[in-house]
Motif scaffolding. Structure first.
Motif, PDB file in Angstrom:
ATOM      1  N   SER A 167       0.645  -0.884  -0.103  1.00 51.52           N
ATOM      2  CA  SER A 167       0.002   0.146   0.304  1.00 51.52           C
ATOM      3  C   SER A 167       1.101   1.025  -0.437  1.00 51.52           C
ATOM      4  CB  SER A 167      -0.823   0.071   1.485  1.00 51.52           C
ATOM      5  OG  SER A 167      -0.264  -0.261   2.124  1.00 51.52           O
ATOM      6  N   HIS A 168       2.110   1.217   0.943  1.00 54.08           N
ATOM      7  CA  HIS A 168       2.856   1.972   0.299  1.00 54.08           C
ATOM      8  C   HIS A 168       4.381   2.052   0.232  1.00 54.08           C
ATOM      9  CE1 HIS A 168       0.446   4.782   3.205  1.00 54.08           C
ATOM     10  NE2 HIS A 168       0.361   3.758   4.004  1.00 54.08           N
ATOM     11  N   ARG A 169       4.878   2.583  -1.033  1.00 43.44           N
ATOM     12  CA  ARG A 169       6.344   2.934  -2.023  1.00 43.44           C
ATOM     13  C   ARG A 169       7.525   2.756  -0.396  1.00 43.44           C
ATOM     14  NH1 ARG A 169       7.504  -1.468  -3.354  1.00 43.44           N
ATOM     15  NH2 ARG A 169       5.631  -1.228  -4.567  1.00 43.44           N
ATOM     16  N   ILE A 170       7.969   1.840  -0.567  1.00 42.05           N
ATOM     17  CA  ILE A 170       8.784   2.002   0.816  1.00 42.05           C
ATOM     18  C   ILE A 170       9.781   1.001  -0.109  1.00 42.05           C
ATOM     19  CG2 ILE A 170       9.766   1.827   2.861  1.00 42.05           C
ATOM     20  CD1 ILE A 170       6.613   1.349   3.838  1.00 42.05           C
ATOM     21  N   PHE A 171      11.918   2.456   0.560  1.00 45.67           N
ATOM     22  CA  PHE A 171      13.081   1.570   0.287  1.00 45.67           C
ATOM     23  C   PHE A 171      13.166   0.766   1.478  1.00 45.67           C
ATOM     24  CE2 PHE A 171      11.070   2.962  -4.081  1.00 45.67           C
ATOM     25  CZ  PHE A 171      11.135   1.940  -4.778  1.00 45.67           C
ATOM     26  N   GLN A 172      13.962   0.089   1.556  1.00 44.08           N
ATOM     27  CA  GLN A 172      14.877   0.305   2.938  1.00 44.08           C
ATOM     28  C   GLN A 172      15.955  -0.978   3.055  1.00 44.08           C
ATOM     29  OE1 GLN A 172      12.693  -2.390   5.412  1.00 44.08           O
ATOM     30  NE2 GLN A 172      11.669  -2.196   4.585  1.00 44.08           N
ATOM     31  N   ILE A 216       5.821   8.275  -7.296  1.00 44.19           N
ATOM     32  CA  ILE A 216       5.072   8.967  -8.353  1.00 44.19           C
ATOM     33  C   ILE A 216       5.093   8.052 -10.121  1.00 44.19           C
ATOM     34  CG2 ILE A 216       4.036  10.763  -9.900  1.00 44.19           C
ATOM     35  CD1 ILE A 216       5.304  12.853  -7.219  1.00 44.19           C
ATOM     36  N   PHE A 217       6.409   8.221  -9.707  1.00 43.60           N
ATOM     37  CA  PHE A 217       6.458   7.350 -11.531  1.00 43.60           C
ATOM     38  C   PHE A 217       6.392   5.934 -11.527  1.00 43.60           C
ATOM     39  CE2 PHE A 217       9.591   4.236 -13.850  1.00 43.60           C
ATOM     40  CZ  PHE A 217       9.238   5.512 -15.217  1.00 43.60           C
ATOM     41  N   PRO A 230      -0.031  15.244  -0.576  1.00 45.97           N
ATOM     42  CA  PRO A 230      -0.734  13.680   0.157  1.00 45.97           C
ATOM     43  C   PRO A 230       0.189  12.436  -0.736  1.00 45.97           C
ATOM     44  CG  PRO A 230      -2.093  15.156   0.976  1.00 45.97           C
ATOM     45  CD  PRO A 230      -1.323  16.075  -0.219  1.00 45.97           C
ATOM     46  N   GLY A 231       0.224  11.579  -1.062  1.00 46.88           N
ATOM     47  CA  GLY A 231       0.257  10.768  -2.293  1.00 46.88           C
ATOM     48  C   GLY A 231       2.069  10.767  -1.936  1.00 46.88           C
ATOM     49  N   ALA A 232       2.790  10.574  -0.911  1.00 52.58           N
ATOM     50  CA  ALA A 232       4.029  11.138  -1.748  1.00 52.58           C
ATOM     51  C   ALA A 232       4.807   9.366  -1.450  1.00 52.58           C
ATOM     52  CB  ALA A 232       4.704  11.510  -0.002  1.00 52.58           C
ATOM     53  N   THR A 233       3.827   7.988  -1.051  1.00 57.18           N
ATOM     54  CA  THR A 233       4.181   7.225  -0.670  1.00 57.18           C
ATOM     55  C   THR A 233       3.526   5.868  -1.290  1.00 57.18           C
ATOM     56  OG1 THR A 233       3.554   6.817   1.803  1.00 57.18           O
ATOM     57  CG2 THR A 233       5.937   7.227   0.954  1.00 57.18           C
ATOM     58  N   THR A 234       1.974   6.664  -1.088  1.00 54.84           N
ATOM     59  CA  THR A 234       1.154   5.966  -1.494  1.00 54.84           C
ATOM     60  C   THR A 234       0.007   6.537  -2.620  1.00 54.84           C
ATOM     61  OG1 THR A 234      -0.667   4.416  -0.630  1.00 54.84           O
ATOM     62  CG2 THR A 234      -0.754   6.651  -0.003  1.00 54.84           C
ATOM     63  N   PRO A 235      -0.832   5.677  -3.481  1.00 60.26           N
ATOM     64  CA  PRO A 235      -2.043   6.714  -4.273  1.00 60.26           C
ATOM     65  C   PRO A 235      -2.835   7.394  -3.294  1.00 60.26           C
ATOM     66  CG  PRO A 235      -1.737   4.636  -5.603  1.00 60.26           C
ATOM     67  CD  PRO A 235      -0.184   4.400  -4.039  1.00 60.26           C
TER      68      PRO A 235
END
Length: 703
Positions: free
Chosen positions: A393-398, A431-432, A559-564
């Motif tokens: 649901s969230h685009r998270i890199f770690q 976003i991309f 809003p929408g930094a890590t999720t639509p």
């Protein structure tokens, strides 16, 4: 015709309907819509015994372990379709359909090996991973674009076609079917599309979201309808409200930037991978079993019985789960060196693998189902790497340490660079990724499909100062999140980012409820205001690195930094679309640079030895630039000041950044080591004074 019949049912009694309901107009046939074949032959072994496979459902108890395993007596016969070919369709003006919703990976199980293989054989342009409905879509598109035979009278009667499909038509393999026909010499265009629509009255089934597409020949604009409100889906009076916009509809069923035109870059090649595919629950064990199998040896534990991370682990928190990985070991070495682990796999893995069709998996039952040798090579020597869950649901890199093995639902970036982690974590890349990736499940969570979200992405060219700054930001972000999760057992990564997004919505004065008591507890434990500040700093620095501060001002903090997010202003949506347009253009520029020999490697020490053969030599590049009239060849000046001016003039004329060696060859006469060294010295001076930007991969004038 269907509408007329429905009108009759609503306006007259059933006993007054004319018989027969359907008339033989010559356009209805009772047949397989995809395949014709001469016969079905039952497959038999050398002794004539019919071949069969496990039916995929029936289980029985293992006599030793007591666990459920496939029942070898529950089988279904195997057939071969003799001389399969495309089914004949009658000539018509319109084609409409709602084909069966079967995923590409499920075709064998649902339709049988023989039918699935025949379908793939007949339509070689439909990838094996594409959904079954795409075979119908491809057939209709092929007929729409077909030219009549030379001796035929008239033109192709087919005017357009339309299908209801699953919304996974926008995912990689299915989308390739659409892209191939949209990019054909005689292309088709989508003139109407709904990318994501609920399937009505499906309360007794898994939630399904569908897409609708209508195609015609040629280059055309279309109408894109998107659901803005839905209610009463499981009732007799459902309501679905659509908002319609016009423009060029892409293969992603979106308007605007044509992302499918983006090209994979050499600079990002061999860097991003799908994680391991063990293929079988037997390869997963808890830590106590892993330590026993490793006999307490820490090195063996790290090498063959590592921790294991799934996408769920990355989205929440790591579990106490390990994996058995005997890559590179023969069966004899496993049996002799690890007897307990060998017994475990013999009893739990081999029974499953005995029914697998793929020879490698069946014959190498003690190994992962896929060796993943290219990814292993990329990770070799790295003490840590970057990872993200494929679906989240969230685009998270770690950052993950090298003692953790990534699952197939994890995307692995083979780099330990914190600056790269920062660029990936920026709103710009995320976003991309939403636009270029796919969507999965009833929750419509974004998917990170590296072939479309990473391989074509043009990462920023950084100065040393910018690289150091991004490195610092990435280090801080990764350490901060891990420290918060360690300190508070109830926290998960998804919890943190759910509340972070709620903070952004409240800052944007969106019409949302205030934070609940639970959310306030999460916000306090996760120090959400600090996390928000970190991400805003990351976004700001990455926009500066691209030179797109104008877009940063319109997007940072929104809003929408890590999720639509549904809580976007019109200006934010316009800014995001402009961002995608710029990224498409930058991808095209980078692809053109790479054709001229300039590659902006992400990890040159690893990539160059494996990919240098794809890059044009510097001498070839210089000759091509001169012959193409991009730059004018000139004499190498004797005086220092004139040398500075000459290099600046060259960079001003060049359409793209140039490496130092290429610049040295653009002057008349023999290119000596002395001249190359002098050119490099002058360029470094120009960089130090701010007159020129770049590094050994390429120099350019700030514009």
């Amino acid at each position: 015709w269907i509408g007329f019949l429905k009108w009759q049912l609503r306006t007259i009694s059933v006993d007054q309907l004319p018989e027969p309901i359907l008339h033989a107009y010559g356009t209805i046939k009772h047949q397989d819509a995809l395949l014709e074949y001469d016969s079905m032959e039952m497959l038999r072994d050398e002794s004539g015994t019919p071949l069969s496979r496990w039916d995929g459902e029936t289980m029985k108890r293992h006599p030793i372990t007591g666990e459920d395993i496939p029942d070898p007596d529950a089988t279904t016969e195997l057939y071969r379709y003799v001389n399969p070919r495309r089914a004949e369709w009658p000539p018509v003006e319109f084609i409409v359909g709602n084909p069966p919703f079967i995923g590409g990976k499920d075709m064998r199980a649902e339709l049988g090996d023989g039918y699935a293989e025949a379908a793939w054989k007949v339509r070689k342009d439909v990838p094996g991973g594409a959904d079954f409905v795409m075979h119908f879509w491809d057939e209709a598109a092929t007929r729409l674009l077909a030219k009549p035979p030379k001796n035929a009278k008239g033109e192709n009667p087919l005017r357009r076609f339309g299908f209801i499909t699953t919304n996974s038509i926008t995912q990689t393999f299915s989308r390739r079917v659409v892209e191939r026909h949209m990019n054909a010499k005689l292309p088709l265009s989508l003139v109407y599309a709904i990318p994501d629509h609920p399937w009505l009255k499906a309360s007794d089934k898994a939630a399904v979201r569908i897409a609708m597409t209508v195609a015609v020949r040629g280059e055309r604009q279309g109408k894109l309808a998107e659901v803005v409100r839905e209610s009463g889906l499981n009732s007799d009076t459902p309501e679905v409200k659509l908002e319609v916009n016009e423009g060029k509809i892409t293969s992603k069923l979106t308007l605007g930037a044509d992302l499918h035109s983006m090209l994979p870059l050499i600079a990002t090649a061999k860097m991003c991978f799908q994680g391991f595919k063990p293929y079988g629950e037997a390869f997963f064990i808890d830590r106590s079993v892993a330590e026993r199998f490793a006999s307490g040896d820490a090195e063996l534990l790290k090498k063959h019985f590592r921790k294991y991370a799934t996408g769920r682990d990355l989205n929440h928190r790591l579990r106490n789960r390990h994996t058995i990985d005997f890559h590179g070991l023969s069966l004899d070495k496993v049996r002799d060196g690890f007897p307990d682990a060998y017994k475990h796999l013999l009893e739990r893995a081999k029974p499953y693998r005995a029914f697998v069709k793929m020879d490698y998996r069946r014959d190498n039952w003690w190994l992962y189902g896929q060796p993943s040798t290219v990814m292993r090579d990329a990770l070799d020597g790295l003490v840590e790497y970057i990872a993200t869950a494929e679906t989240a649901s969230h685009r998270i890199f770690q950052i993950l340490p090298d003692d953790i093995a990534p699952d197939q639902m994890v995307r692995v970036i083979a780099s330990k660079s914190k600056a790269l982690l920062t660029a990936l974590s920026s709103r710009l890349h995320i976003i991309f990724s939403f636009a270029a990736g796919g969507w999965m499940g009833a929750g419509n969570d974004p998917r990170y499909v590296h072939t479309t979200t990473f391989d074509p992405f043009p990462f920023p060219v950084l100065t040393d100062a910018q690289s150091a700054k991004l490195d610092q930001l990435g280090e801080r972000l990764d350490a901060f999140r891990k420290e918060r999760l360690t300190k508070h057992d109830f926290l998960t990564m998804t919890d943190m980012y759910n509340v972070l997004e709620r903070y952004r919505e409240l800052d944007a004065k969106a019409d949302v409820a205030p934070l609940s008591e639970k959310e306030l507890d999460i916000a306090k434990a996760a120090q959400i205001t600090v996390l928000k500040e970190m991400h805003d700093d990351i976004d700001a620095q990455v926009f500066v690195a691209y030179g797109w501060e104008d877009l940063g001002k319109r997007l940072i903090g929104k809003p929408g930094a890590t999720t639509p997010s549904p809580h976007k202003s019109e200006d934010q949506e316009a800014a995001e679309e402009e961002l995608l347009v710029r990224l498409v253009a930058l991808n095209q520029d980078r692809a053109a640079e790479e054709k001229r020999g300039l590659v902006r490697w992400l990890r040159p020490d690893y990539q160059k030895p494996r990919l240098a053969h794809k890059v044009k030599g510097q001498d070839d590049l210089a000759i091509e630039l001169v012959e193409a009239g991009v730059v004018e060849e000139r004499a190498w000046p004797a005086k220092d000041l004139d040398q500075i001016r000459a290099l600046r003039d060259l960079l001003h004329e060049a359409e793209a950044p140039l490496p130092a060696d290429a610049l040295a060859t653009l002057f008349k006469g023999r290119t000596t080591p002395k001249r190359k060294a002098r050119v490099a010295d002058v360029l470094e001076t120009l960089v130090a004074t701010g007159a020129v930007r770049g590094d050994e991969t390429g120099y350019f004038l700030p514009r």
